[in-house]
Write a protein that holds these residues in place. Structure first.
Motif, PDB file in Angstrom:
ATOM      1  N   GLU A  35       0.843  -1.197   0.000  1.00 58.92           N
ATOM      2  CA  GLU A  35       0.000   0.000   0.000  1.00 58.92           C
ATOM      3  C   GLU A  35       0.874   1.241   0.000  1.00 58.92           C
ATOM      4  O   GLU A  35       1.827   1.333   0.784  1.00 58.92           O
ATOM      5  N   LEU A  36       0.514   2.167  -0.841  1.00 57.38           N
ATOM      6  CA  LEU A  36       1.141   3.482  -0.849  1.00 57.38           C
ATOM      7  C   LEU A  36       0.056   4.460  -0.405  1.00 57.38           C
ATOM      8  O   LEU A  36      -0.940   4.649  -1.104  1.00 57.38           O
ATOM      9  N   ARG A  37       0.229   5.040   0.772  1.00 54.86           N
ATOM     10  CA  ARG A  37      -0.754   5.977   1.328  1.00 54.86           C
ATOM     11  C   ARG A  37      -0.213   7.385   1.134  1.00 54.86           C
ATOM     12  O   ARG A  37       0.840   7.735   1.660  1.00 54.86           O
ATOM     13  N   VAL A  38      -0.968   8.183   0.386  1.00 52.99           N
ATOM     14  CA  VAL A  38      -0.494   9.477  -0.105  1.00 52.99           C
ATOM     15  C   VAL A  38      -1.339  10.617   0.468  1.00 52.99           C
ATOM     16  O   VAL A  38      -2.562  10.512   0.543  1.00 52.99           O
ATOM     17  N   LYS A  90      -4.777   6.425  -2.144  1.00 54.61           N
ATOM     18  CA  LYS A  90      -4.199   5.144  -1.750  1.00 54.61           C
ATOM     19  C   LYS A  90      -4.066   4.264  -2.982  1.00 54.61           C
ATOM     20  O   LYS A  90      -5.005   4.131  -3.768  1.00 54.61           O
ATOM     21  N   HIS A  91      -2.874   3.695  -3.146  1.00 50.37           N
ATOM     22  CA  HIS A  91      -2.605   2.708  -4.190  1.00 50.37           C
ATOM     23  C   HIS A  91      -2.392   1.378  -3.481  1.00 50.37           C
ATOM     24  O   HIS A  91      -1.555   1.282  -2.578  1.00 50.37           O
ATOM     25  N   GLY A 129     -11.348   8.067  -0.593  1.00 52.62           N
ATOM     26  CA  GLY A 129     -12.174   6.904  -0.324  1.00 52.62           C
ATOM     27  C   GLY A 129     -12.940   6.369  -1.519  1.00 52.62           C
ATOM     28  O   GLY A 129     -13.536   5.302  -1.449  1.00 52.62           O
ATOM     29  N   LYS A 130     -12.950   7.090  -2.631  1.00 52.46           N
ATOM     30  CA  LYS A 130     -13.671   6.650  -3.832  1.00 52.46           C
ATOM     31  C   LYS A 130     -12.729   5.819  -4.700  1.00 52.46           C
ATOM     32  O   LYS A 130     -11.630   6.249  -5.031  1.00 52.46           O
ATOM     33  N   GLU A 131     -13.190   4.619  -5.077  1.00 50.23           N
ATOM     34  CA  GLU A 131     -12.375   3.763  -5.934  1.00 50.23           C
ATOM     35  C   GLU A 131     -12.289   4.355  -7.340  1.00 50.23           C
ATOM     36  O   GLU A 131     -13.310   4.669  -7.957  1.00 50.23           O
ATOM     37  N   LEU A 132     -11.062   4.521  -7.828  1.00 49.80           N
ATOM     38  CA  LEU A 132     -10.837   5.026  -9.179  1.00 49.80           C
ATOM     39  C   LEU A 132     -10.752   3.875 -10.176  1.00 49.80           C
ATOM     40  O   LEU A 132     -11.309   3.946 -11.260  1.00 49.80           O
ATOM     41  N   TRP A 133      -9.997   2.836  -9.807  1.00 50.06           N
ATOM     42  CA  TRP A 133      -9.931   1.646 -10.646  1.00 50.06           C
ATOM     43  C   TRP A 133      -9.588   0.428  -9.802  1.00 50.06           C
ATOM     44  O   TRP A 133      -9.059   0.528  -8.710  1.00 50.06           O
ATOM     45  N   ASP A 134      -9.933  -0.729 -10.363  1.00 51.23           N
ATOM     46  CA  ASP A 134      -9.640  -2.028  -9.764  1.00 51.23           C
ATOM     47  C   ASP A 134      -9.242  -2.933 -10.912  1.00 51.23           C
ATOM     48  O   ASP A 134     -10.098  -3.389 -11.688  1.00 51.23           O
TER      49      ASP A 134
END
Length: 175
Positions: free
Chosen positions: A85-88, A106-107, A144-149
């Protein structure tokens, strides 16, 4: 309200969501679609067609400036699946209110080590160890919103809430 990103304030690298790995620079994976070249009668030459949801190999690069714990770098060398996890914290500029703000990014990557370099030893310099990881799954979030999966092993390519591989999985008889 119009917000423009200003800069990354800072970020932290975690392994398995718990272990802080250390100080690093990260190179996020390129997201490239597999493409085929089609040619035939009625066409003026070749056409390259990117395939829906089919992704080329993805790699994560981490260049370490230091380690929080002497065991973290060897832990990343373990030839197993890692959740990285990369927390930015990223600052933005709100154009309408003429104010600055901050959003969290977050990545989340499921990856295995491909190449790890312990680096060199030079007096009065930061560490220069690094790692390259093959990425099997990659999710990104902002506020908190998912951009991609993107999940190559489970055939998921969800971008802005739309699953581009759902029809493919259905055609193949997957649930």
């Amino acid at each position: 309200m119009t917000r423009y990103p200003s800069a990354t304030i800072s970020f932290r690298v975690y392994e398995d969501s718990v272990n802080e790995v250390g100080l690093a620079k990260a190179t996020l994976p390129d997201i490239a679609y597999k493409a085929v070249t089609i040619t035939g009668s009625g066409m003026m030459g070749d056409i390259e067609v990117p395939l829906i949801g089919m992704l080329e190999n993805m790699e994560l690069g981490l260049d370490f400036l230091g380690h929080t714990d002497p065991g973290t770098f060897p832990m990343l060398m373990e030839p197993r699946k890692h959740l990285i996890e990369l927390r930015v914290a990223e600052e933005y500029w709100d154009v309408e209110d003429a104010e600055v703000g901050l959003w969290g990014i977050k990545h989340v990557l499921v990856a295995r080590p491909k190449l790890l370099k312990p680096g060199g030893l030079i007096p009065a310099t930061a560490a220069d160890s690094s790692g390259t990881f093959t990425v099997y799954a990659y999710k990104a979030y902002r506020d908190g919103k998912e951009l991609w999966d993107l999940d190559k092993r489970n055939m998921r390519c969800v971008i802005n809430g739309k699953d581009w591989m759902a029809d493919v999985r259905k055609a193949l008889g997957y649930s």
